[in-house]
Write an enzyme that holds these catalytic residues in place. Structure first.
Site, mmCIF file in Angstrom:
data_model
loop_
_atom_site.group_PDB
_atom_site.id
_atom_site.type_symbol
_atom_site.label_atom_id
_atom_site.label_comp_id
_atom_site.label_asym_id
_atom_site.label_seq_id
_atom_site.Cartn_x
_atom_site.Cartn_y
_atom_site.Cartn_z
ATOM 1 N N ARG A 127 -24.165 13.001 9.246
ATOM 2 C CA ARG A 127 -24.152 12.205 8.029
ATOM 3 C C ARG A 127 -25.105 11.015 8.056
ATOM 4 O O ARG A 127 -25.835 10.758 7.111
ATOM 5 C CB ARG A 127 -22.740 11.652 7.783
ATOM 6 C CG ARG A 127 -21.769 12.687 7.339
ATOM 7 C CD ARG A 127 -20.393 12.083 7.139
ATOM 8 N NE ARG A 127 -19.470 13.115 6.678
ATOM 9 C CZ ARG A 127 -18.197 12.906 6.400
ATOM 10 N NH1 ARG A 127 -17.674 11.704 6.516
ATOM 11 N NH2 ARG A 127 -17.420 13.892 5.986
ATOM 12 N N GLY A 129 0.698 3.884 3.883
ATOM 13 C CA GLY A 129 1.826 3.092 3.398
ATOM 14 C C GLY A 129 2.947 3.951 2.837
ATOM 15 O O GLY A 129 4.125 3.679 3.072
ATOM 16 N N SER A 157 -18.923 17.461 -1.868
ATOM 17 C CA SER A 157 -18.586 17.876 -0.510
ATOM 18 C C SER A 157 -19.836 18.169 0.304
ATOM 19 O O SER A 157 -20.821 18.712 -0.171
ATOM 20 C CB SER A 157 -17.708 19.110 -0.552
ATOM 21 O OG SER A 157 -17.623 19.629 0.749
ATOM 22 N N GLU A 194 -6.609 3.034 6.809
ATOM 23 C CA GLU A 194 -7.999 2.571 6.794
ATOM 24 C C GLU A 194 -8.090 1.049 6.927
ATOM 25 O O GLU A 194 -9.129 0.514 7.322
ATOM 26 C CB GLU A 194 -8.689 3.049 5.497
ATOM 27 C CG GLU A 194 -10.201 2.900 5.533
ATOM 28 C CD GLU A 194 -10.901 3.494 4.313
ATOM 29 O OE1 GLU A 194 -10.329 4.396 3.663
ATOM 30 O OE2 GLU A 194 -12.031 3.074 4.025
ATOM 31 N N GLY A 196 0.835 -1.206 0.000
ATOM 32 C CA GLY A 196 0.000 0.000 0.000
ATOM 33 C C GLY A 196 0.857 1.237 0.000
ATOM 34 O O GLY A 196 1.868 1.331 0.708
#
Ligand SMILES: Cc1cc2nc3c(=O)[nH]c(=O)nc-3n(C[C@H](O)[C@H](O)[C@H](O)COP(=O)(O)OP(=O)(O)OC[C@H]3O[C@@H](n4cnc5c(N)ncnc54)[C@H](O)[C@@H]3O)c2cc1C
Ligand code: HEM
Ligand code: HEM
Ligand code: SF4
Ligand code: F3S
Ligand code: FES
Lengths: 213, 247, 681
Positions: free
Chosen positions: C367, C77, C320, C466, C72
């Site tokens: 959200r 990474g 956004s 993640e 990654g």
């Protein structure tokens, strides 16, 4: 490349100015040609300045052609497989014809030197020339096909200068903003029109009889 | 929409390759160009023909993975990436020619996929600021004038897609290199290595086999991020200054 | 602010939870509870500093002899490769794209949080820590989150030094904005391309190490297996099997330690804001080799994405969230109006449902609520836009009022590139026709289980960014994933991995070691299997079907019944996949169908585990809503007494062969913050 190109621009500007003396009449023109040969005397020998200029030009031509060949070869090597379809969206005709335009100019210059400097190609069979460049000039352009050859060459020159002027400014790093780039483009137009146009005036004028012996 | 697609197929780096013609139908205006190719591939798969290989990843115009020369234009007729090009830019019945980026330093891997690792090597040669982790001073200790920071940002948006190379008649990557030179050269942090950077990056660019720039300007017109031509001028200026100072 | 600032941080503020419900009974076996073996103690503010000091060092001369594999090249990474390369380790870096610069971190738009308190608005490390834990609905580990907040300021320093062109004010100093409903301005940004700029910074730092010879970069390489070897001191991760995606060669890469920074698995839903290639393969292969997968059902759904336009859609694009500041969200009151031109629908026939249901927050609810209500409207049949399947999946986001109030120019200045992007994708002009939006899967909080050192339960396997589960709990606050990726890569991992490597170099193994041979053989067999099934369906079609199942039953709102159904459907799909897949082409060239098949195979197994995890977690928490767990007025209801734990799942074999995952619980004990329920009414 850019330096030699700019040098050429300087030269053709001066040369064009000189040519326009043709409008001032035979005497002024020949005087001017004569004066060129005496420029710098007695510090320089006869034709000293001219030779310095010639050497400069020859060096510039060599550099210019060497650069052009190198760029050409690199470009060919960088894209060995051509596109089946390719459109041009961001470039001018002049920018794409620099190479063949340059070759055209080279051929023209050889021709032109034979014509005016070495006086090998002379429509009036050696009657004029040498001491009377004015006469040679008028004789030349009284020949219609000569005029056409010259005018075509001036189109090539205009195209070459249109892009070349902008390009050399960009190459030298003077166009770091949208404004300065627009200015360089405008300069390209002006230089091209003034020089190609300015040169064309003389043959055209001879052809239509404004300038005569 | 029904379309005729003329697509470059090449089974591997050593294959000669050539254009193949396909028909696709049932294409909607709302599809992206790559989704249209997905449809083609699904149809090919059903017929037992190997799908066309093409690159894409983010499909939102930011990663720079997608490419394609579409009807002779890099990323197609709009100023955007191929993944953000939509089929409403085409008409029913159109014939579309699709080719890979063409440049010696971007060899074809398969079909429409090319190898752009030359760009990574150009960055390796100097496209960075040497700042080891942990050694950084407090961020606000060196202010960066806003207009310079803005210019740096504008050109730092380059996505490394290679469209500039694909579009340039000389196969030059000057726009890509210029964008990085300008980005780092406009910031105070980029100053210490500024002159060696430009010399090294241009050297690597030439070494990779990209062509020289003659300021034709196709690159900037094709650039999906609208990187302006002045970065090439900046590149030349920095190079001239660097060489004049013996770098 | 938390009254808990006064707490000494040493005595626990909550009890370990005791789970009473058991919805997933029959789908799993319960394993032993686990604890983080390297969890720090002491006052929360000192934990990281102390730990950095305690962790052993590796002599610079020895570093050269230590091989580190990092899979990654995203923020997590790329930053780690650069930093470990600078330190002098022998790093091998892998990514599946053609360049490290294309990792999906590049797509992040909004910004990155850091507790710099440049605005003097009362921000502090503790406040960032507090907001992040609260934002995650108290399902993250407090020590990890505190550390994240603590190193956030260093991240900004580091990025600026690399030449990341953050937004600046007229004085040339860094600018901040407030983001995601937080009351302080702590978000650093580079227009709408923050992720891109941060990633390019990390990428350049990494390429510098490539030039220096400390990092070797393997692009277009996909990790397909983890190598675990027992050298007598217990099993350790010692390398990976990767496929060179150009030549098709299956390669063995051995090392002293392996880091996975392979990003999120949101693509299990087929449609998400992730990149086409984002996958779970690396993590899933590690999971099958023993690494625990934690909280796999935790996904974040973003409310403002461009809706699906048709069956052939391949991905979704984020708009956004800031658009909700000025746009008003509505759907028609009457179903018949749904295919009308919205401009012809009179005011009294419009339902501004968020303003109606949540009068105090209106269009600015969090959200998850905004997302769920949009889905509810569409499920009721009041969605707008084109029919996709049986539904219209979209709601209006209307700027008409804002344009009237502020003028078109003001809106243009604020949102120009977003609205342009919208127009490009949809072909509609948002200044004239209301925009259509719909929620989309955006981020996964779940991932491989790691301890405080970011080491998984497989020694020598570290996981960052993640791909691990660590810092965001059940929901992620805006602008904090970038922070985590860089924190892990630049500052955490380099300081924890040395504690592990101080015991190295480990015994040399070579490619003929039985464990290595077996790993490689497995990969080759799998590849051969994909090519030999020769059925009728493409991998893509399976992926789509899986995505539909996941979105329908394991998306925003989940119920026991739906999840059970989903598990059955996924098992059927899995059986069909292995008997009816069709992959053309060969294994020894670039073969995108083959790549896809491998990824889909792993997504199917992951999807099943996600449903089991969701089924087990009978609470509404953070980003997800369980139908059976709501308050009287339909709001999310959390159950701290039952579920304040991390669900770490151990691979228990293929379900088609009777295998069941094993659940290990790690209790979340807070000592610095008290748990509170949230309310947005
Ligand atoms: C559209 C969008 C907007 C976002 N906006 C924000 C934001 O404003 N603020 C914020 O904080 N967060 C945001 N996020 C979240 C954030 O961007 C990501 O969570 C974060 O960047 C992940 O970084 P990473 O390094 O962990 O993984 P990635 O950047 O996803 O990198 C994964 C890497 O792993 C490699 N890889 C994966 N699988 C394999 C394999 N099998 N073999 C070899 N290599 C493999 C890939 O090649 C890649 O290099 C956003 C996310 C998206 C999708
Ligand atoms: C001798 C024959 C010539 C040849 C073969 C030639 C060829 C070329 C070529 C290939 C280029 C590079 C293309 C580019 O930079 O865009 C070029 C550039 C240029 N040429 Fe010529 N040219 C010739 C004569 C001339 C003449 C006579 C002039 C001026 C009167 C001139 C002026 C320029 C200028 C200004 C440039 C731009 C330099 C730069 O980009 O840095 N050239 N020429
Ligand atoms: C209509 C256009 C032109 C006319 C009428 C013209 C005329 C002349 C004349 C009369 C001379 C001889 C001058 C002398 O010996 O004193 C001359 C020389 C020369 N011209 Fe031109 N010219 C023209 C265009 C050009 C152009 C376009 C170029 C170059 C691109 C050029 C390059 C030269 C050169 C190099 C010489 C030789 C100078 C020397 O070394 O003596 N001319 N020209
Ligand atoms: S300069 Fe433009 S065209 Fe070239 S690589 Fe960068 S983004 Fe692509
Ligand atoms: S098109 Fe090519 S020639 Fe230069 S200006 Fe652009 S790189
Ligand atoms: S696929 Fe990422 S830019 Fe097109």
């Amino acid at each position: 490349m850019a330096v030699s190109g700019l040098l050429f621009i300087g030269f053709v500007l001066g040369h064009m100015y000189g040519n326009l003396k043709a409008f001032a009449g035979e005497e002024a023109f020949n005087e001017y040609a004569h004066h060129l040969r005496e420029l710098g005397e007695p510090m320089l020998p006869h034709e000293g300045f001219l030779w310095i200029m010639r050497v400069g030009l020859i060096v510039a031509v060599i550099v210019h052609i060497a650069c052009a060949v190198a760029l050409w070869r690199r470009a060919a090597a960088a894209r060995p497989v051509k596109y089946v379809a390719k459109k041009n969206t961001g470039s001018s005709l002049s920018s794409r014809t620099m190479r063949w335009g340059g070759v055209t100019l080279l051929v023209f210059i050889v021709w032109h030197l034979l014509n005016f400097t070495i006086v090998k190609v002379n429509p009036s069979n050696g009657e004029t020339g040498g001491d009377n460049p004015y006469g040679l000039l008028v004789d030349t352009f009284d020949t219609w096909w000569m005029t056409i050859v010259y005018l075509l060459a001036m189109v090539a020159l205009g195209l070459h200068l249109h892009h070349g002027t902008f390009s050399s400014l960009q190459t030298l790093g003077f166009t770091n903003s949208a404004v300065s780039r627009a200015r360089a483009r405008a300069t390209g137009w002006i230089v091209a029109i003034v020089i190609a146009g300015g040169f064309s005036l003389v043959p055209l004028s001879v052809l239509v009889g404004i300038i005569e012996k | 929409m029904n379309l005729t697609l003329k697509i470059w197929r090449q089974s591997g780096p050593d294959d000669k390759g050539g254009i193949h013609t396909y028909q696709v139908s049932g294409i909607s205006q709302d599809m992206s160009f790559l989704e249209m190719l997905d449809v083609l591939n699904e149809q090919l798969n059903e017929k037992g023909e190997e799908p066309v290989a093409f690159d894409s990843d983010c499909r939102e115009g930011i990663c720079g993975m997608c490419s394609l020369m579409i009807n002779g234009e890099a990323h197609g007729p709009e100023v955007t990436t191929t993944c953000q090009l939509h089929m409403r830019s085409f008409n029913d019945g159109d014939t579309i020619t699709i080719e890979p980026w063409r440049a010696e330093p971007f060899p074809v891997i398969k079909d429409l996929v090319v190898d752009r690792s030359a760009f990574d090597r150009i960055i390796q040669s100097g496209g960075f600021v040497s700042a080891n982790t942990g050694s950084a001073p407090e961020a606000n200790s060196v202010p960066a004038p806003r207009d310079k920071a803005m210019r740096a940002f504008n050109v730092a948006t380059c996505i490394g897609c290679g469209a500039c190379v694909a579009a340039c008649p000389n196969g030059s990557a000057s726009l890509f290199v210029g964008a990085k030179i300008t980005h780092l050269g406009e910031l105070p942090q980029g100053q210490p290595e500024r002159w060696t950077r430009v010399v090294d990056m241009v050297g690597q660019h030439d070494h990779e086999g990209f062509g020289g720039c003659t300021n034709i300007g196709e690159c900037a017109a094709a650039c999906p991020k609208e990187i302006p031509l002045d970065v090439i001028s900046q590149l030349n200026k920095d190079l001239r200054t660097a060489l004049a100072n013996g770098h | 602010m938390a009254g808990s600032t006064l707490h000494d941080g040493l005595t626990p503020l909550n009890e370990p939870s005791v789970q009473k419900s058991d919805d997933a009974h029959g789908y799993y076996t319960l394993g032993e509870n686990i604890v983080d073996p390297v969890a720090p103690t002491g006052p929360i503010a000192d934990r990281w500093t102390t730990r950095k000091f305690e962790n052993r060092l590796v002599n610079p001369a020895n570093r050269r002899k230590l091989d580190v594999i990092i899979v990654g090249t995203g923020l997590a990474g790329g930053a780690a490769a650069a930093t470990l390369g600078e330190a002098g380790y022998n790093v091998k870096s892998f990514c599946y794209q053609d360049s490290p610069r294309r990792a999906h971190s590049i797509a992040a738009q909004g910004g990155i949080n850091a507790a710099k308190n440049y605005k003097e608005d009362g921000d502090s490390t503790f406040r960032l820590f507090y907001d992040t834990v609260k934002g995650g609905d108290y399902r993250s580990r407090e020590s990890n989150v505190y550390r994240l907040a603590e190193v956030s300021a260093n991240i900004i320093d580091q990025c600026v030094a690399q030449g990341v062109p953050f937004a600046r004010d007229y004085g040339g100093l860094l600018d901040n904005r407030s983001f995601g409903g937080v009351q302080v301005s702590r978000t650093f940004y580079a227009r709408g391309q923050t992720g891109q700029q941060l990633l390019i910074g990390a990428y350049q730092a990494m390429e510098r190490q490539v030039a220096a010879g400390t990092v070797q970069s393997f692009t277009r390489h996909e990790m397909l297996e983890l190598i675990v070897v027992d050298d007598g001191t217990g099993p350790r991760a010692r390398g990976i099997i990767a496929r060179d995606m150009v030549s098709g060669e299956i390669e063995t890469h051995l090392a002293d330690v392996v880091v996975l920074a392979t990003g999120g698995y949101g693509n299990v839903f087929f449609l998400s804001t992730n990149a086409m290639g984002s996958n779970v393969t690396a993590a899933w292969r590690a999971h099958r080799k023993g690494a625990y997968m934690a909280n796999p059902c935790y996904t974040q759904i973003h409310p403002t994405c461009i809706p699906v336009s048709g069956e052939h859609q391949s991905k979704l694009t984020l708009m956004s969230e800031s658009l909700r500041n000025d746009g008003r969200i509505w759907v028609p009151k009457k179903k018949e109006d749904c295919d009308k031109d919205p401009r012809d629908i009179p005011e009294e026939d419009r339902d501004y449902y968020l303003e109606r249901i949540y009068p105090s927050f209106g269009n600015l609810v969090p959200r998850d609520i905004a997302s769920r209500q949009a889905k509810n409207m569409c499920d009721e049949g009041r969605g707008v836009g084109p029919m996709v399947g049986d539904f219209r999946r979209g709601v209006y986001l209307d700027f008409a009022d804002a344009i009237k109030r502020l003028g078109k120019d003001a809106i243009e200045e604020k949102y120009d590139n977003l609205l342009d992007m919208y127009e490009r994708i949809t072909g509609e002009n948002p200044y004239e026709v209301p925009m259509r939006i719909y929620p989309a899967v955006h981020y996964v909080m779940g991932g491989l289980w790691v301890d405080y050192h970011l080491q998984s339960n497989v020694p020598g396997l570290f996981v960052s960014g993640e791909a691990n589960f660590s810092d965001h709990g059940a929901n992620r606050l805006g602008a904090s994933a970038l922070m985590q990726g860089l924190a892990d890569g630049y500052f955490v991992l380099p300081n924890t991995i040395r504690e592990y490597l101080a015991d190295g170099p480990f015994e040399k193994i070579d490619e003929s070691h039985p464990a290595v041979v077996e790993a490689k053989q497995n990969v080759e067999d799998r590849v051969a299997k994909f090519l030999s099934i020769n059925g009728t369906r493409s991998a893509d079609s399976y992926h789509k079907e899986l995505g539909n199942i996941m979105w329908e039953y394991c998306g925003m709102e989940r119920t026991e019944e739906g999840l059970r159904k989903a598990i059955d459907l996924i098992r059927e799909l899995k059986a069909d996949f292995w008997s009816n897949l069709k992959v053309l082409g060969s294994a020894d060239t670039l073969n995108q169908s083959l790549e896809k098949a491998g990824r889909v195979a792993d997504f199917i197994e992951l999807g099943e585990l996600m449903c089991i995890d969701a089924l087990n977690r009978r609470e509404s928490c953070g980003g997800h809503f369980r139908g059976e767990s709501q308050t009287e007025d339909g709001e999310a209801l959390r159950h701290d007494d039952e579920f304040a734990y991390v669900a770490a799942w151990e691979w228990g074999g293929d379900s088609l062969e009777g295998g069941q995952p094993v659940l290990h619980k790690e209790d979340l004990i807070y000592t610095a913050i008290e748990m509170k329920q949230r309310s947005y009414k």
